[in-house]
Write an enzyme that holds these catalytic residues in place. Structure first.
Site, PDB file in Angstrom:
ATOM      1  N   ASP A 100       0.785  -1.244   0.000  1.00 16.84           N
ATOM      2  CA  ASP A 100       0.000   0.000   0.000  1.00 16.84           C
ATOM      3  C   ASP A 100       0.818   1.295   0.000  1.00 16.84           C
ATOM      4  O   ASP A 100       1.791   1.407   0.750  1.00 16.84           O
ATOM      5  CB  ASP A 100      -0.845   0.107   1.277  1.00 16.84           C
ATOM      6  CG  ASP A 100      -1.620  -1.142   1.588  1.00 16.84           C
ATOM      7  OD1 ASP A 100      -1.588  -2.081   0.800  1.00 16.84           O
ATOM      8  OD2 ASP A 100      -2.254  -1.163   2.663  1.00 16.84           O
ATOM      9  N   ARG A 127      -7.782  -1.255  11.460  1.00 22.89           N
ATOM     10  CA  ARG A 127      -6.488  -0.723  11.003  1.00 22.89           C
ATOM     11  C   ARG A 127      -6.611   0.383   9.965  1.00 22.89           C
ATOM     12  O   ARG A 127      -7.673   0.686   9.483  1.00 22.89           O
ATOM     13  CB  ARG A 127      -5.605  -1.844  10.466  1.00 22.89           C
ATOM     14  CG  ARG A 127      -6.161  -2.630   9.314  1.00 22.89           C
ATOM     15  CD  ARG A 127      -5.131  -3.685   8.863  1.00 22.89           C
ATOM     16  NE  ARG A 127      -5.710  -4.644   7.944  1.00 22.89           N
ATOM     17  CZ  ARG A 127      -6.289  -5.787   8.312  1.00 22.89           C
ATOM     18  NH1 ARG A 127      -6.365  -6.135   9.573  1.00 22.89           N
ATOM     19  NH2 ARG A 127      -6.801  -6.589   7.398  1.00 22.89           N
ATOM     20  N   ASP A 128      -5.442   0.912   9.620  1.00 24.93           N
ATOM     21  CA  ASP A 128      -5.269   1.888   8.534  1.00 24.93           C
ATOM     22  C   ASP A 128      -5.880   3.246   8.856  1.00 24.93           C
ATOM     23  O   ASP A 128      -6.772   3.732   8.134  1.00 24.93           O
ATOM     24  CB  ASP A 128      -5.836   1.336   7.200  1.00 24.93           C
ATOM     25  CG  ASP A 128      -5.338  -0.065   6.893  1.00 24.93           C
ATOM     26  OD1 ASP A 128      -4.239  -0.416   7.388  1.00 24.93           O
ATOM     27  OD2 ASP A 128      -6.020  -0.814   6.174  1.00 24.93           O
ATOM     28  N   TYR A 148       2.017  -1.117   9.937  1.00 22.92           N
ATOM     29  CA  TYR A 148       0.993  -1.238   8.897  1.00 22.92           C
ATOM     30  C   TYR A 148       0.574   0.143   8.370  1.00 22.92           C
ATOM     31  O   TYR A 148       1.092   1.178   8.790  1.00 22.92           O
ATOM     32  CB  TYR A 148      -0.206  -2.014   9.455  1.00 22.92           C
ATOM     33  CG  TYR A 148      -0.082  -3.516   9.254  1.00 22.92           C
ATOM     34  CD1 TYR A 148       1.125  -4.130   8.923  1.00 22.92           C
ATOM     35  CD2 TYR A 148      -1.201  -4.337   9.388  1.00 22.92           C
ATOM     36  CE1 TYR A 148       1.214  -5.496   8.726  1.00 22.92           C
ATOM     37  CE2 TYR A 148      -1.125  -5.715   9.201  1.00 22.92           C
ATOM     38  CZ  TYR A 148       0.081  -6.291   8.866  1.00 22.92           C
ATOM     39  OH  TYR A 148       0.156  -7.647   8.678  1.00 22.92           O
ATOM     40  N   SER A 149      -0.411   0.130   7.492  1.00 21.88           N
ATOM     41  CA  SER A 149      -0.755   1.334   6.732  1.00 21.88           C
ATOM     42  C   SER A 149      -1.309   2.468   7.586  1.00 21.88           C
ATOM     43  O   SER A 149      -1.850   2.247   8.670  1.00 21.88           O
ATOM     44  CB  SER A 149      -1.765   0.991   5.645  1.00 21.88           C
ATOM     45  OG  SER A 149      -1.104   0.256   4.657  1.00 21.88           O
TER      46      SER A 149
HETATM   47  C1  FRU Z   1      -3.977  -3.606   2.643  1.00 28.43           C
HETATM   48  C2  FRU Z   1      -3.373  -4.015   3.972  1.00 28.43           C
HETATM   49  C3  FRU Z   1      -3.723  -3.037   5.055  1.00 28.43           C
HETATM   50  C4  FRU Z   1      -2.608  -3.249   6.053  1.00 28.43           C
HETATM   51  C5  FRU Z   1      -1.434  -3.471   5.137  1.00 28.43           C
HETATM   52  C6  FRU Z   1      -0.394  -4.431   5.653  1.00 28.43           C
HETATM   53  O1  FRU Z   1      -3.275  -4.143   1.555  1.00 28.43           O
HETATM   54  O2  FRU Z   1      -3.779  -5.321   4.299  1.00 28.43           O
HETATM   55  O3  FRU Z   1      -5.003  -3.219   5.616  1.00 28.43           O
HETATM   56  O4  FRU Z   1      -2.417  -2.142   6.887  1.00 28.43           O
HETATM   57  O5  FRU Z   1      -1.959  -3.980   3.933  1.00 28.43           O
HETATM   58  O6  FRU Z   1       0.694  -4.489   4.777  1.00 28.43           O
END
Ligand code: FRU
Length: 472
Positions: free
Chosen positions: A40, A167-168, A99-100
């Protein structure tokens, strides 16, 4: 920087130094990792006049290992300078991946928000148990060094109806308040977006969820709330859509809903529109430039897709970003087009009517305009067909074996009442196709042995451009 981060930094610099960077499928004007794996886009922003793109990065494992944030900068979104890794999984709260997340630029600082992923050792399903999703903040004064990490929220701070999949974070400011949206999976296996509010960027209060009336997938990743022209948009990458119209599509989808009513209050979501109908597109992120344009970049890849392979794996790297797109609105519809900065890199080669045949050029744009009666067919590298027939636009490969130019990809299509123009943007191992001024887009990776483009569009104007990329 703690000792673990110092070691990871050294190791990252070592593998990056050892990478050849000369293999035949490396792209020219698309951002890709020096070595290893990229997914991402993260923290896209313009900071002190420079574009910054962070990304999910596994420099030690081209199949995707533990995630760092890689970092690139650019003056023009075409030539990207690798800045090395920015954030390492060096703390107990992010040890299974940084992560993102995104970046909020305010008062000359970057506020980087991300998910610290932790998978506990033990007999867990990692959905309902065994996973920590920590919301973390780190601040940068200069866009090069990153301050201490601070955990802002843990699993116990999220609403009781969600699983461990939260997340994210994406943070923005409106009035004198800050908003954060996060993707989540509920205990009923429903995808949703959680909204949090803060008055100081650090203390957050849950304030509701934004989701569909009927269940729509089991997990929403990388959600974004955007205002584009007069439209309010909720973008989300959705997992778990199966059957019916999703049957012959990608394993996961990236698309958007129009938001009607008061956001974040009483709002409803429209039907879901895909950002991209091709094979390789996921987890896009957007940002505003200082001159007010909305730019979106996606990951030109697809997770959990054993049917495809990326032939760059043999050279120890995998995946790239899409070329940055300007998102605009026309008659209530969203349009996507390559950023205008590309014009500086285009050299006109020829302009013809009806038919084009060109060989040996690896990086090009070809624009077919004033298409008559929607008649259009193009073949790239003798294998990748782009054509309009019976009310559908199709992108397909003639050979679908993993060893072929397709790397195992087969066919994607969308219904389109008519076709007026087609823009094809081809880099060494990727193709992005923009239809009808950007109403629909198809992206794919491809792995040609020899380069060739043939177009048949009787009566249409076809302009071919070479894209000359200047490496920094
Ligand atoms: C999307 C994802 C996000 C996560 C990240 C981990 O592709 O699964 O939800 O934060 O990639 O690499």
């Amino acid at each position: 920087m703690n000792v673990l981060a110092k070691d990871l930094k050294k190791q990252t610099e070592l593998v990056e130094r050892m990478a050849s960077r000369t293999d035949r499928f490396r792209q020219c004007f698309h951002l890709m990792p020096v070595t290893g794996w990229l997914n991402d886009p993260n923290g896209l922003c313009m900071f002190q006049g420079v574009f910054h793109a962070f990304f999910q990065y596994s420099p030690f494992d081209a199949q995707g290992g533990v995630k760092l944030w890689g970092h690139c900068t650019s003056e023009n979104m075409v030539d990207w300078k690798q800045e090395g890794a920015a954030l390492y999984p060096d703390s107990p709260f992010d040890c299974h991946g940084v992560y993102s997340g995104n970046v909020l630029v305010e008062d000359g600082r970057m506020y980087l928000y991300y998910t610290g992923n932790v998978k506990l050792d033990g007999d867990y399903d990692y959905i309902h148990t065994g996973r920590e999703s920590n919301t973390v903040l780190t601040i940068s004064e200069d866009g090069k060094t990153f301050g201490p990490k601070k955990v802002l929220m843990q699993n116990c701070d999220y609403p009781e109806f969600v699983t461990c999949h939260v997340r994210d974070p994406r943070v923005w400011k409106e009035g004198d308040r800050y908003y954060m949206i996060q993707g989540a999976r509920t205990k009923e296996d429903q995808g949703t977006a959680l909204l949090f509010v803060s008055s100081d960027k650090e203390n957050w209060t849950y304030s509701g969820q934004i989701t569909t009336r009927e269940k729509f997938g089991c997990m929403w990743e990388c959600p974004e709330y955007l205002k584009i022209g007069r439209r309010k948009v909720l973008s989300a990458s959705v997992q778990g859509l199966t059957g019916g119209e999703w049957k012959n599509r990608n394993v996961y989808q990236s698309g958007y809903f129009f938001v009607e009513g008061d956001f974040p209050g009483d709002c409803q979501l429209s039907e879901y529109y895909l950002w991209d109908y091709g094979f390789d597109f996921y987890a896009p992120q957007s940002f505003r430039t200082e001159d007010g344009r909305m730019i979106q970049i996606g990951w030109m890849g697809m997770p959990d897709c054993p049917q495809h392979i990326n032939k760059t794996l043999a050279d120890n790297w995998q995946h790239c970003f899409t070329f940055p797109r300007e998102i605009t609105q026309r008659d209530g519809m969203l349009l996507q087009n390559p950023v205008r900065e590309l014009r500086e890199k285009k050299e006109p080669v020829c302009m013809v009517t009806g038919n084009l045949h060109k060989e040996g050029i690896r990086t090009f744009e070809v624009d077919t305009e004033h298409i008559m009666a929607s008649a259009f067919r193009a073949v790239l590298a003798g294998e990748l067909v782009l054509e309009y027939r019976d009310g559908f636009f199709r992108m397909y490969f003639l050979h679908t074996e993993k060893e072929a130019v397709s790397g195992g990809r087969d066919m994607r299509c969308t219904k389109l009442p008519e076709l007026t123009d087609v823009k094809i943007l081809a880099d060494v191992s990727s193709v992005e196709v923009f239809l009808n001024g950007g109403e629909a887009v198809f992206s794919t990776r491809y792995y040609p042995d020899t380069y060739c483009v043939e177009i048949q569009a009787p009566g249409a104007d076809i302009q071919f451009w070479n894209i000359c990329h200047i490496k920094l």
